[in-house]
Write an enzyme that holds these catalytic residues in place. Structure first.
Site, PDB file in Angstrom:
ATOM      1  N   CYS A 144       0.898  -1.129   0.000  1.00 43.07           N
ATOM      2  CA  CYS A 144       0.000   0.000   0.000  1.00 43.07           C
ATOM      3  C   CYS A 144       0.950   1.194   0.000  1.00 43.07           C
ATOM      4  CB  CYS A 144      -0.779  -0.066   1.309  1.00 43.07           C
ATOM      5  SG  CYS A 144      -2.019   1.146   1.432  1.00 43.07           S
ATOM      6  N   HIS A 180       3.875   7.547   8.015  1.00 42.96           N
ATOM      7  CA  HIS A 180       3.225   7.320   6.713  1.00 42.96           C
ATOM      8  C   HIS A 180       1.915   8.058   6.539  1.00 42.96           C
ATOM      9  CE1 HIS A 180       0.271   4.844   8.648  1.00 42.96           C
ATOM     10  NE2 HIS A 180      -0.137   4.279   7.550  1.00 42.96           N
TER      11      HIS A 180
END
Lengths: 143, 485
Positions: free
Chosen positions: B100, B408
């Site tokens: 991802c 992130h």
């Protein structure tokens, strides 16, 4: 089909608790809980297509894990939204066996208000336990 | 939230749980964050990061980034480097959505040019880029072609005309994890993913049009290195992964590792989601090769989405994507394990670095960066909620303290169900439009779940990474248009 979503367990995902007087009932409830994450109003899913599923596992909880995994597989691979039509679970010397007929139809966003795509069943706090009333399971689905 | 009493402050932004915190810890655990973020962190982070510290072969510390929250096995934001000879590989340290990641594309358009066409642009993106449950991509592939795609990654896109050659240069690992073996992937995984190339997915996956306002540029020189030179320059950021394919690879190997972990290798883990196998074993190597396939699928997915974005912008503005300056800034991965060289106690070692919900952030001059970024360091793309904004940062020379890793995203603080109870999708869309953000979603409920208030303050997260010396703020990007699955 008794199940409820648990609000405070999974911040980023969806947790549910399903119950059943028998293992079979519990598996059917858990299946509906999972399908209901992907589409709203699962009762509107028409039982047009049938899929037979056979599974074996040494442990009852991992059998449920595998079973929920089947629903996610059919959602992606065949675009099928499925619910339990008939199910039989037996306990033998080498663990548990499941024979189920699932029924449903292809996902159609026009008729099935979409929910969240389920990526996977997780083993985080995953449990299947016997209770005075029958069985209870808790599962978290990765969204 | 109560932090463990054993948690000791090492510096303003580093907090440590010693080995004595839990039986079996092989190394201490370190969590990065400001006092505010640490105070608000859920208990699961400390529980899980100390579980990670018990995994065989772990080197130095088990880390968690400032946007950490509980996950499956590893916390989200978890980082662990293993000795490749003595250590393990764990799908729980990578996540179900393998690779991802985030991709940032700039344009030469300004906000003033985009604003009159914003709705048209967002609507066109929404109709072109498939999203939501069960969506399939426009790229039609046979199972065998898909196997080739997942071994080749973005190179396949270049051959098929879905990529500019410079795109590969600006993608982590040049868009291909070498050593991917489709033979290590199950037929089920292929069936779940072969028709999902070029789809956004759902949940927290999105594609967003953003503006770099002059007052939000923190470092003009670095911004210019990354191609941001025009006031109110428009960019597109998107977040998605390896779709059903990667999820199935993770599930398959979680099941396999549970079977062999204790029986064959005598490894006991504190959590079934920490199922693992020795890296240097048949099962460990098979997972590594399959995980690389999923990572490559995610690169291809984002590359095909970029191709569609370029088409949409080109159609709306009547100019070619090249004329619109639609070059990639970078593509970063979130959920992977990679063999990398790092200095440990002054010695260079090859380590298997697991990053789960964490971004690699290489400092200037490091091997693996494109020549264009050698001086500036690696661009780091941190996505915030659709209401608040996102950041472009740069890797720093001081990042070695966490194997060159940073945060992130902003991390959720409110459950999806709670967010749906508090917000209504239709009203949220209307309110956001009044604030200049036009958003389209496949589901109203899905939109409500992603309300800005459901997330941590991204400003605090990026501030913590900068204070900790993990990454430096370059500019903040303000959302103006968003599509969601």
């Amino acid at each position: 089909m008794p199940y409820r979503y648990l609000d405070d367990i999974a911040t980023a995902d969806v947790a549910f608790e399903a119950t059943g007087a028998t293992l079979e009932e519990l598996f059917a409830s858990a299946a509906e809980a999972a399908t209901n994450v992907m589409v709203e109003e699962p009762e509107r899913v028409e039982r047009k297509k049938k899929v037979d599923v056979s599974l074996k596992n040494e442990d009852a909880d991992m059998l449920l894990f595998d079973f929920l995994g089947e629903l996610i597989y059919y959602k992606d691979a065949k675009k099928l939204l499925l619910l339990v039509e008939g199910i039989r679970i037996t306990e033998g010397a080498d663990g548990y066996s499941l024979e189920a007929t699932l029924s449903g139809e292809e996902l159609d966003p026009k008729r099935h208000p979409l929910g969240a795509d389920v990526k996977a069943v997780t083993l985080h706090r995953f449990s299947l336990t016997r209770t005075n009333e029958g069985w209870r399971a808790t599962a978290i689905l990765d969204i | 939230m109560a932090q463990p009493s054993a948690l000791k402050r090492v510096s303003d932004t580093i907090w440590e749980l010693p080995r004595s915190y839990k039986a079996g810890m092989l190394v201490p655990a370190r969590v990065f964050g400001t006092e505010k973020l640490i105070r608000e962190m859920d208990d699961g982070v400390f529980e899980q990061v100390s579980n990670v510290a018990c995994l065989p072969g772990i080197v130095d510390y088990a880390f968690c980034m400032p946007d950490g929250h509980w996950g499956y096995g590893f916390p989200i934001g978890g980082v662990a480097a293993m000795d490749p000879e003595k250590g393990v590989i764990s799908p729980g340290g990578i996540g179900f959505d393998i690779n991802c990641g985030m991709r940032l594309v700039r344009t030469s358009l300004t906000y003033e040019e985009v604003r009159p066409r914003l709705k048209e642009l967002v609507d066109a993106m929404f109709y072109r880029i498939p999203s939501g449950v069960g969506s399939t991509g426009l790229v039609r592939l046979s199972h065998d072609e898909f196997r080739q795609v997942v071994e080749e990654g973005s190179k396949w896109c270049l051959k098929k005309g879905y990529a500019w050659s410079e795109d590969l240069k600006f993608t982590e690992e040049q868009g291909c994890f070498k050593g991917a073996k489709a033979s290590k992937v199950s037929q089920r995984a292929i069936e779940r993913g072969f028709d999902q190339v070029g789809t956004l997915g759902s949940g927290n996956h999105y594609c967003e049009i953003q503006v770099a306002r002059p007052e939000n540029v923190f470092d003009e020189a670095l911004a210019a290195s990354y191609g941001f030179t025009i006031p109110n320059q428009v960019a597109v950021m998107f977040h998605c992964g390896s779709r059903g394919f990667g999820h199935q690879v993770a599930t398959d190997y979680l099941q396999l590792f549970l079977k062999v972990m204790e029986k064959k290798y005598g490894i006991k883990a504190l959590d079934r989601e920490l199922a693992c196998a020795p890296f240097n074993s048949e099962e460990g190597q098979a997972y590594f090769a399959a995980m690389k396939c999923a990572a490559n699928m995610a690169f291809v997915n984002r590359q095909v989405i970029l191709h569609m974005l370029r088409q949409v912008f080109s159609e709306v503005f009547g100019r070619s994507p090249e004329e619109l300056g639609m070059s990639m800034v970078y593509d970063v991965t979130h959920n992977t394990a990679k063999l990398e060289k790092h200095l440990v106690k002054g010695k260079a070692r090859e380590l298997l670095v697991h990053r789960k919900g964490a971004t690699r952030a290489y400092g200037p001059g490091m091997e693996g960066l494109p020549p264009e970024y050698m001086e500036a360091g690696q661009p780091v793309i941190i996505g915030g909620s659709m209401e608040t904004g996102s950041y472009l940062l740069a890797g720093l020379p001081t990042g070695g303290k966490a194997f060159y890793t940073t945060a992130h995203g902003s991390g959720r603080t409110m459950s999806r169900h709670q967010a749906k109870k508090m917000y209504r999708g239709t009203k949220l869309q209307h309110d956001m439009e009044e604030r200049g953000i036009y958003v389209r979603s496949v589901t109203w409920g899905g939109l409500a779940e992603e309300a800005g208030a459901a997330y941590k303050e991204i400003d605090e997260v990026v501030k913590a990474t900068e204070l900790a010396g993990l990454s430096k703020r370059v500019l903040r990007l303000t959302p103006i248009g968003n599509i969601k699955g």
